[in-house]
Enzyme design. Structure first.
Site, PDB file in Angstrom:
ATOM      1  N   ARG A 113       0.809  -1.228   0.000  1.00 52.30           N
ATOM      2  CA  ARG A 113       0.000   0.000   0.000  1.00 52.30           C
ATOM      3  C   ARG A 113       0.844   1.281   0.000  1.00 52.30           C
ATOM      4  NH1 ARG A 113      -3.667  -1.187   4.960  1.00 52.30           N
ATOM      5  NH2 ARG A 113      -2.134  -2.857   5.293  1.00 52.30           N
TER       6      ARG A 113
ATOM      7  N   ASP B  89       7.692  -2.036  10.908  1.00 53.47           N
ATOM      8  CA  ASP B  89       6.869  -0.912  10.460  1.00 53.47           C
ATOM      9  C   ASP B  89       6.013  -0.342  11.590  1.00 53.47           C
ATOM     10  OD1 ASP B  89       5.121  -2.992  10.746  1.00 53.47           O
ATOM     11  OD2 ASP B  89       4.186  -2.798   8.778  1.00 53.47           O
TER      12      ASP B  89
ATOM     13  N   GLU C 103      -7.192 -14.298  13.943  1.00 50.33           N
ATOM     14  CA  GLU C 103      -7.009 -13.254  12.939  1.00 50.33           C
ATOM     15  C   GLU C 103      -8.361 -12.783  12.421  1.00 50.33           C
ATOM     16  OE1 GLU C 103      -4.119 -11.716  12.109  1.00 50.33           O
ATOM     17  OE2 GLU C 103      -3.462 -12.881  13.834  1.00 50.33           O
TER      18      GLU C 103
ATOM     19  N   ASN D  56       1.450   1.595   6.858  1.00 42.50           N
ATOM     20  CA  ASN D  56       1.141   0.796   5.681  1.00 42.50           C
ATOM     21  C   ASN D  56       0.952   1.641   4.438  1.00 42.50           C
ATOM     22  OD1 ASN D  56       0.878  -1.910   6.992  1.00 42.50           O
ATOM     23  ND2 ASN D  56      -0.659  -0.774   8.151  1.00 42.50           N
TER      24      ASN D  56
ATOM     25  N   ARG E 270      26.350  28.398   4.417  1.00 38.23           N
ATOM     26  CA  ARG E 270      26.691  27.070   3.893  1.00 38.23           C
ATOM     27  C   ARG E 270      27.818  26.460   4.723  1.00 38.23           C
ATOM     28  NH1 ARG E 270      27.962  28.208  -2.076  1.00 38.23           N
ATOM     29  NH2 ARG E 270      28.575  26.006  -1.989  1.00 38.23           N
TER      30      ARG E 270
ATOM     31  N   LYS F 140      30.031  30.889   2.546  1.00 40.03           N
ATOM     32  CA  LYS F 140      30.501  29.510   2.485  1.00 40.03           C
ATOM     33  C   LYS F 140      31.964  29.441   2.904  1.00 40.03           C
ATOM     34  CE  LYS F 140      32.898  27.663  -0.425  1.00 40.03           C
ATOM     35  NZ  LYS F 140      33.674  27.209  -1.586  1.00 40.03           N
TER      36      LYS F 140
ATOM     37  N   GLY G 232      33.399  51.713  -4.021  1.00 38.19           N
ATOM     38  CA  GLY G 232      32.308  50.949  -4.612  1.00 38.19           C
ATOM     39  C   GLY G 232      32.565  50.663  -6.084  1.00 38.19           C
TER      40      GLY G 232
HETATM   41  C1  UD1 Z   1      -0.296  -9.121  12.290  1.00 33.61           C
HETATM   42  C2  UD1 Z   1      -0.880 -10.093  13.316  1.00 33.61           C
HETATM   43  C3  UD1 Z   1      -2.167  -9.546  13.875  1.00 33.61           C
HETATM   44  C4  UD1 Z   1      -1.926  -8.198  14.485  1.00 33.61           C
HETATM   45  C5  UD1 Z   1      -1.285  -7.261  13.487  1.00 33.61           C
HETATM   46  C6  UD1 Z   1      -0.856  -6.000  14.167  1.00 33.61           C
HETATM   47  C7  UD1 Z   1      -0.189 -12.273  12.490  1.00 33.61           C
HETATM   48  C8  UD1 Z   1      -0.624 -13.516  11.818  1.00 33.61           C
HETATM   49  N1  UD1 Z   1      -1.116 -11.363  12.665  1.00 33.61           N
HETATM   50  O1  UD1 Z   1      -1.220  -9.065  11.235  1.00 33.61           O
HETATM   51  O2  UD1 Z   1      -2.696 -10.449  14.861  1.00 33.61           O
HETATM   52  O3  UD1 Z   1      -3.158  -7.656  14.968  1.00 33.61           O
HETATM   53  O4  UD1 Z   1      -0.092  -7.851  12.909  1.00 33.61           O
HETATM   54  O5  UD1 Z   1      -0.403  -5.058  13.248  1.00 33.61           O
HETATM   55  O6  UD1 Z   1       0.942 -12.169  12.886  1.00 33.61           O
HETATM   56  N2  UD1 Z   1       6.209 -10.018   7.912  1.00 33.61           N
HETATM   57  C9  UD1 Z   1       7.326 -10.710   7.538  1.00 33.61           C
HETATM   58  N3  UD1 Z   1       7.165 -11.840   6.790  1.00 33.61           N
HETATM   59  C10 UD1 Z   1       5.957 -12.286   6.379  1.00 33.61           C
HETATM   60  C11 UD1 Z   1       4.810 -11.558   6.760  1.00 33.61           C
HETATM   61  C12 UD1 Z   1       4.971 -10.434   7.549  1.00 33.61           C
HETATM   62  O7  UD1 Z   1       8.438 -10.341   7.885  1.00 33.61           O
HETATM   63  O8  UD1 Z   1       5.897 -13.318   5.709  1.00 33.61           O
HETATM   64  C13 UD1 Z   1       6.387  -8.819   8.753  1.00 33.61           C
HETATM   65  C14 UD1 Z   1       5.873  -7.568   8.070  1.00 33.61           C
HETATM   66  O9  UD1 Z   1       6.934  -6.930   7.364  1.00 33.61           O
HETATM   67  C15 UD1 Z   1       5.448  -6.731   9.267  1.00 33.61           C
HETATM   68  C16 UD1 Z   1       4.987  -7.768  10.283  1.00 33.61           C
HETATM   69  O10 UD1 Z   1       5.608  -8.968   9.913  1.00 33.61           O
HETATM   70  O11 UD1 Z   1       6.518  -5.998   9.821  1.00 33.61           O
HETATM   71  C17 UD1 Z   1       3.475  -7.919  10.346  1.00 33.61           C
HETATM   72  O12 UD1 Z   1       3.014  -8.399   9.100  1.00 33.61           O
HETATM   73  P1  UD1 Z   1       1.596  -8.021   8.516  1.00 33.61           P
HETATM   74  O13 UD1 Z   1       1.423  -8.700   7.213  1.00 33.61           O
HETATM   75  O14 UD1 Z   1       1.395  -6.555   8.542  1.00 33.61           O
HETATM   76  O15 UD1 Z   1       0.607  -8.714   9.579  1.00 33.61           O
HETATM   77  P2  UD1 Z   1      -0.901  -8.396   9.781  1.00 33.61           P
HETATM   78  O16 UD1 Z   1      -1.712  -9.130   8.785  1.00 33.61           O
HETATM   79  O17 UD1 Z   1      -1.106  -6.937   9.890  1.00 33.61           O
HETATM   80 MG    MG Z   2       0.054  -5.251   9.276  1.00 30.29          MG
END
Ligand code: UD1
Ligand code: MG
Length: 450
Positions: free
Chosen positions: A8, A96, A146, A219, A325, A343, A415
């Site tokens: 996104r 994130d 979830e 996001n 600068r 500068k 001047g």
């Molecule tokens: C996840 C949680 C959810 C929670 C939410 C909070 C799970 C299954 N669900 O959901 O319960 O409420 O976060 O924001 O964990 N990432 C990886 N590898 C992957 C997938 C994700 O490194 O294969 C990392 C993403 O970069 C991110 C974090 O894990 O930093 C969360 O992933 P995201 O896909 O945002 O999880 P949500 O579906 O939001």
């Molecule tokens: Mg998320």
């Protein structure tokens, strides 16, 4: 966890490298973790792994790649070989979710203590999209479901999982290895380990965080901008608590560190970057951009001034519309006025360059007056040369000082002069065509037609 795509954001760059307060999102998370004294820090990379890993060089964090990305549980599976087989505490943070406070992370790790599963949760007015905390009648946590897998009744639960947890290392390895992907998204959900812990009678504790800013994720550009404002407000508040007077904390941006003395006033729309120090009683006018600078006590920076890599002496006046600068060093009580660019030059105490001027690679003595429109011609097309203007020199308006050149102490430059040879101390030096008047000259008149 920093492997996710960040679809996104609609950006070519990995999400966790987008900047908040001048620092990548991931860096905020690592900084929060750094204060915890972790034995090791592991970053799970995937999307844009090369760039993300390059940003971590020198941070001391290890990287593990997750290719492809099959869910949060799958992400943690990649690091299991690096985890010890004991009751160490593993704290899982999201790359994130940048504004988690060190104290919150510390409390969560302490709640785990290497023996319990500690989840960071929050109650949201609109919990849509998040994993819900399902509790038994006695209030104990039974699991996380979830959003996409939740029943309509479960979707009414306001308490959600923030994505941040602390788990005992050995148990985490056991649980995560056993994860399955039989769910709505065909992903390995890290959140499924909660039910496993409950089944093993390992205590599950849910710590609620009061300030939602700590657990908001990025996001989209919209959310990034929202978090930026929240982050800036946090910084503004702590400066104001320390006594700094901000005209409007909603119109203040700090992308680095700002150290302030007592009775500092900062008007609206200023941006501070890198490392900036403001002494006692400094006043910063509206809409200044100040980066890597030291501004000494009592100095006043008027509106729309741009300062980078420079120092301003006590009591100096700069701007409006001035540009300092890198390497500009202004002494005490120096005045630099509108449309003046400086500068790599030092200006001695009380020197003045008040209008439309350029000083580059110059050493300017005390009390020098540098006239409007004068410039140092410091560049010959191949090399830069220095201009030395000794104490008490008066440079008239619209002069060109062709470097290398020295103006002796107390010299006056007429001047409009172009000065390419040394000007002796104490004398008037003029280098321009003599003025002539033609008494018999008459203005041309328009020829008559026909
Ligand atoms: C996840 C949680 C959810 C929670 C939410 C909070 C799970 C299954 N669900 O959901 O319960 O409420 O976060 O924001 O964990 N990432 C990886 N590898 C992957 C997938 C994700 O490194 O294969 C990392 C993403 O970069 C991110 C974090 O894990 O930093 C969360 O992933 P995201 O896909 O945002 O999880 P949500 O579906 O939001
Ligand atoms: Mg998320």
């Amino acid at each position: 966890m920093a492997a996710g795509k960040g679809t996104r954001m609609k950006s070519q760059h990995p999400k966790v490298l987008h900047r908040l307060g001048g620092r990548p999102l991931l860096q905020h998370v690592l900084d929060a973790a750094a204060g915890l004294g972790a034995a090791r820090t592991i970053v799970i990379t995937g999307h844009g792994a090369d760039a993300v890993e390059a940003s971590l060089s020198g941070s001391g964090a290890a990287c593990v790649r997750q290719m492809p990305q099959l869910g949060t549980g799958h992400a943690i599976q990649q690091v299991l070989p690096l985890l010890p087989d004991d009751d160490s505490t593993v704290l899982i943070l999201n790359g994130d979710v940048p504004l988690i406070r060190e104290g919150t992370a510390r409390a969560l790790a302490a709640a785990c203590g290497g023996h319990e599963l500690a989840l960071l949760t929050i109650e949201l007015d609109d919990p849509a999209g998040y994993g819900r905390i399902v509790r038994l009648a006695d209030g104990s946590v039974r699991g996380i479901v979830e959003h996409k897998d939740a029943t309509p009744l479960q979707r009414e639960i306001a308490e959600v999982y923030t994505g941040i947890m602390a788990a005992p290392a050995k148990a985490l390895k056991r649980w995560v290895s056993a994860l399955k992907n039989d769910n709505a998204q065909r992903e390995y959900y890290l959140t499924d380990i909660v039910a496993m812990a409950v089944a093993e009678r390992v205590p599950v504790v849910a710590e609620t965080v009061a300030d939602e800013t700590e657990v908001l994720g990025v996001n989209s550009p919209l959310q990034l901008a929202d978090l930026e404002r929240r982050f800036q407000r946090r910084q503004a508040d702590s400066l104001m608590e320390a006594g700094v007077r901000l005209a409007d904390p909603a119109r203040f941006d700090l992308r680095g560190t700002l150290r302030c003395g007592q009775d500092v006033d900062i008007d609206v729309g200023c941006v501070f970057e890198g490392d900036v120090t403001l002494g006692d009683n400094v006043r910063i006018g509206a809409h200044c951009v100040i980066r890597d600078a030291r501004i000494a006590a009592g100095a006043v920076i008027h509106p729309f001034t741009h300062i980078e890599g420079a120092s301003v002496g006590p009591g100096a006046l700069v701007g409006p519309y001035a540009r300092l600068r890198p390497g500009a060093e202004l002494g005490p009580e120096v005045h630099v006025g509108n449309f003046v660019e400086i500068k790599n030059s030092t200006l001695g105490a009380g020197a003045k360059a008040n209008h439309l001027a350029y000083l580059g690679d110059a050493t300017v003595g005390a009390r020098v007056n540098y006239g409007a429109g004068s410039i140092t011609a410091n560049y010959d097309g191949a090399n830069k040369h220095r201009t030395v203007i000794e104490d008490d020199v008066h440079v008239g308006s619209n002069c060109v000082l062709v470097a290398p050149v020295t103006l002796g102490a107390g010299a006056t430059i007429g001047g409009g002069s172009t000065i390419a040879r040394p000007a002796p101390a104490g004398q008037l030096t003029v280098a321009r065509a003599k003025q002539v008047s033609l008494p018999t000259w008459t203005r041309p008149v328009k020829a008559k037609k026909g």
